[in-house]
Write an enzyme that holds these catalytic residues in place. Structure first.
Site, PDB file in Angstrom:
ATOM      1  N   LYS A   1      33.850  10.250   9.476  1.00  0.00           N
ATOM      2  CA  LYS A   1      34.196  10.257  10.911  1.00  0.00           C
ATOM      3  C   LYS A   1      35.261  11.313  11.184  1.00  0.00           C
ATOM      4  O   LYS A   1      35.155  12.088  12.130  1.00  0.00           O
ATOM      5  CB  LYS A   1      34.729   8.882  11.344  1.00  0.00           C
ATOM      6  CG  LYS A   1      33.684   7.780  11.375  1.00  0.00           C
ATOM      7  CD  LYS A   1      34.315   6.496  11.917  1.00  0.00           C
ATOM      8  CE  LYS A   1      33.415   5.304  11.723  1.00  0.00           C
ATOM      9  NZ  LYS A   1      34.042   4.033  12.071  1.00  0.00           N
TER      10      LYS A   1
ATOM     11  N   HIS B   1       0.830  -1.202   0.000  1.00  0.00           N
ATOM     12  CA  HIS B   1       0.000   0.000   0.000  1.00  0.00           C
ATOM     13  C   HIS B   1       0.864   1.251   0.000  1.00  0.00           C
ATOM     14  O   HIS B   1       0.397   2.332   0.332  1.00  0.00           O
ATOM     15  CB  HIS B   1      -0.938  -0.021   1.203  1.00  0.00           C
ATOM     16  CG  HIS B   1      -1.817  -1.235   1.181  1.00  0.00           C
ATOM     17  ND1 HIS B   1      -3.045  -1.258   0.533  1.00  0.00           N
ATOM     18  CD2 HIS B   1      -1.618  -2.487   1.658  1.00  0.00           C
ATOM     19  CE1 HIS B   1      -3.565  -2.470   0.657  1.00  0.00           C
ATOM     20  NE2 HIS B   1      -2.719  -3.238   1.321  1.00  0.00           N
TER      21      HIS B   1
HETATM   22  O1  F6P Z   1      31.380   2.786  10.995  1.00  0.00           O
HETATM   23  C1  F6P Z   1      31.344   1.478  10.580  1.00  0.00           C
HETATM   24  C2  F6P Z   1      31.740   0.514  11.654  1.00  0.00           C
HETATM   25  O2  F6P Z   1      33.121   0.412  11.719  1.00  0.00           O
HETATM   26  C3  F6P Z   1      31.084  -0.845  11.432  1.00  0.00           C
HETATM   27  O3  F6P Z   1      31.728  -1.622  10.517  1.00  0.00           O
HETATM   28  C4  F6P Z   1      31.039  -1.383  12.815  1.00  0.00           C
HETATM   29  O4  F6P Z   1      30.149  -2.445  12.933  1.00  0.00           O
HETATM   30  C5  F6P Z   1      30.586  -0.151  13.558  1.00  0.00           C
HETATM   31  O5  F6P Z   1      31.281   0.903  12.937  1.00  0.00           O
HETATM   32  C6  F6P Z   1      30.817  -0.163  15.031  1.00  0.00           C
HETATM   33  O6  F6P Z   1      32.152  -0.363  15.368  1.00  0.00           O
HETATM   34  P1  F6P Z   1      32.574  -0.789  16.821  1.00  0.00           P
HETATM   35  O7  F6P Z   1      32.006  -2.120  17.115  1.00  0.00           O
HETATM   36  O8  F6P Z   1      34.072  -0.785  16.819  1.00  0.00           O
HETATM   37  O9  F6P Z   1      32.032   0.255  17.770  1.00  0.00           O
END
Ligand code: F6P
Length: 555
Positions: A519, A391
């Site tokens: 990051k 839907h």
């Molecule tokens: O940002 C990606 C990542 O590195 C993933 O691959 C991973 O699962 C997640 O961040 C969390 O990482 P961590 O378990 O080191 O906190």
């Protein structure tokens, strides 16, 4: 960077690639509706069963020849060698010089799995035993909070692979939840997430699991600090922290510095990728909710799929078939997305896990050797619960201009028998793949309008709007019931599918360097916002947006 133990090919230079292109040109002419009409055995021929999963792949744009050609592609690309290399613990994650050995985590046999010549199975089993003791101590209330009350709530703090897998699997197995413990997940750095989850909890009866392989992920560490601050603000003392916080990490020192006792730190290994880690100690919240025996059954289901993947010939091998079909559509039909459509309320979040698994694994633009790819790689994975999607976005599936292969997933038996809900759900699931396959012709649309008593003029006007092209491919995956075993097998099936595609595309499915830049830049921007750094060097768009944030927040 270590050499791969299987081919580092360019798929588009393999002899089979041009044959597949020619074959696609021929196949473009067929319509699935005609293929079904002329071959009553089609469904039987394109049907496989393994580890409790029934796969009907007959509604794909394939003939017997397609499967032969795709299996030749798999052989030319070295898929059999790649499978062996993975199970042998070779460093197939070559940009990080690591094996990808999640299969060891669910190994139920006496086979040793070696990393750098050392059998990892004793460590794996010890970690499982540690989980078992922990689950028992919480359920039996041997382990209690700082005021000696039993725990009622567990909050799992993690993100990405340290969050989605456990969240999706614990939700999928809700009927198996043990009484007495409520489970909450907090992932987002958005303070609203943790605020909302903690609102109704008491520090006396709440246990936190900090799940971070690196123990350095900004979102998780920020949430862990806020959880600790909440605990201390609401009655807990520093010396009580160890009773309310446990960690799952490969970085023991950092967890220890946070205030977690060594015996409450669950190990992780660098040979398990985040998105493949729900089978490890990261699965602790799953084990806490469904119990350790059911967690072991989850592992057993995955192991059964592993054994099927490791031993079945390519043309009989469910993950290999699924992976090759994905390649067929991505590279020869230019499909750029793939839909995951679970017809099961408990599995409604599955698309999010498969999305992470597939897109973080195969969203790559360079080969193993670091050269740019000249073929498309991982598709966009999306989806949602059936029948709700019918839907919403199914209109585009049926009549839109995009070519969108889809997976329909459904248990044959339900955990919740009420009225005829389940039969109706199945009817919806099957009718959708049937409609996608057969479509509706102009003549059929006209006949339908005529039967409704429309005038000739109305029929001419309306009929084109009712035409549904059909010939749109889908897989149907059924299983008897959503049990720990079948859910284990289902997820392992997708993991191996993703690997198969990575092998064909000559990319490393086990790294994720693409997420790093955001990051790094995020840290930089945070320093500017907090005044630790000047805005110099920022592009004008980002600078203006930072200024706006500072202005509104008086910073
Ligand atoms: O940002 C990606 C990542 O590195 C993933 O691959 C991973 O699962 C997640 O961040 C969390 O990482 P961590 O378990 O080191 O906190």
């Amino acid at each position: 960077m270590s050499e791969l133990p299987y081919t580092s090919h360019y798929p588009n230079s393999l002899p089979i690639w041009d044959k597949l292109k020619d074959h696609q040109t021929k196949l473009k002419q067929i319509h699935l509706r005609d293929e079904f009409a002329k071959d009553p055995d089609r469904a039987k021929r394109f049907f496989k069963q393994a580890a409790g999963i029934y796969l009907d792949y007959s509604k794909n744009l394939i003939t017997d020849e397609t499967i032969e050609l795709l299996s030749e592609l798999a052989n030319e690309a070295g898929l059999p060698e790649a499978i062996t290399a993975m199970f042998n613990g070779e460093k197939i994650n070559n940009s990080e010089e690591r094996p990808a050995l999640h299969v060891a985590l669910r190994n139920q046999s006496s086979t040793a799995f070696e990393v750098d010549g050392e059998n990892v199975m004793p460590e794996v089993k010890a970690a499982l035993n540690q989980m078992e003791r922990f689950v028992w101590s919480i359920h039996s209330a041997q382990w209690r909070g700082y005021t000696n009350k039993r725990f009622t709530d567990v909050v799992h703090l993690g993100i990405g692979g340290s969050y989605l897998g456990p969240k999706v699997v614990s939700a999928a197995l809700k009927p198996y939840w043990k009484a007495g413990i409520n489970l909450h997940y907090v992932a987002n750095i958005d303070g609203t997430h943790i605020t909302e989850e903690l609102k109704h909890l008491s520090p006396e009866t709440t246990l936190f699991i900090i799940a971070s392989k690196s123990f350095g992920t900004q979102e998780t560490i920020m949430n862990a600090k806020s959880a600790k601050a909440w605990f201390l603000r609401n009655g807990g003392e520093e010396e009580d922290v160890h009773k309310h916080f446990v960690a799952i990490t490969a970085n023991t020192q950092k967890a220890y510095n946070f205030g977690i006792r060594e015996e409450n730190i669950f190990p992780m290994w660098d040979w398990v990728g985040g998105r493949y880690s729900l089978w490890s100690t990261i699965g602790l919240p799953i084990a806490l909710t469904i119990g350790i025996e059911n967690f072991k059954n989850l592992l057993a289901g995955a192991h059964e799929m592993d054994e099927h993947f490791r031993t079945a010939p390519i043309t009989e091998n469910i993950p290999a078939i699924l992976g090759l079909l994905g390649v067929w559509y991505s590279n020869f039909f230019n499909a750029d997305s793939h839909a995951i459509l679970p017809y099961d309320h408990y599995l409604r979040a599955l698309p999010a896990h498969i999305q992470q698994l597939d897109m973080e694994s195969n969203g790559k633009t360079v080969t193993h050797k670091g050269e740019p790819v000249e073929w498309s790689t991982g598709p966009i994975i999306w989806g949602g619960a059936g029948a709700n999607g019918q839907h919403a976005y199914h209109q585009l599936l049926h009549q839109g201009t995009h070519f969108l292969p889809a997976d329909f997933i459904m248990p044959l038996r339900t955990h919740n028998h009420i009225g005829d809900h389940h039969a109706l759900l199945l009817s919806n699931c099957l009718s959708q793949s049937q409609a996608l396959m057969q479509g509706k012709t102009l003549d059929e649309a006209k006949a339908e309008l005529k039967a409704q008593g429309r005038t000739d003029e109305q029929i001419e006007e309306l009929a084109p709007h009712k035409v549904i092209p059909g010939n749109r491919p889908s897989n149907t995956m059924l299983f008897e019931k959503a049990t720990p075993k079948t859910i284990g097998a289902l997820i392992a099936m997708y993991e191996h599918k993703v690997f198969v595609q990575g092998v064909i595309w000559s990319i490393n499915s086990f790294d994720q360097w693409g997420v790093e830049l955001g990051k790094e830049l995020g840290e930089h921007i945070y320093e500017i916002i907090t005044g630790a750094k000047e805005t110099n060097g920022q592009d004008s768009s980002t600078k203006n947006l930072i200024d706006l944030f500072k202005q509104i927040n008086n910073r």
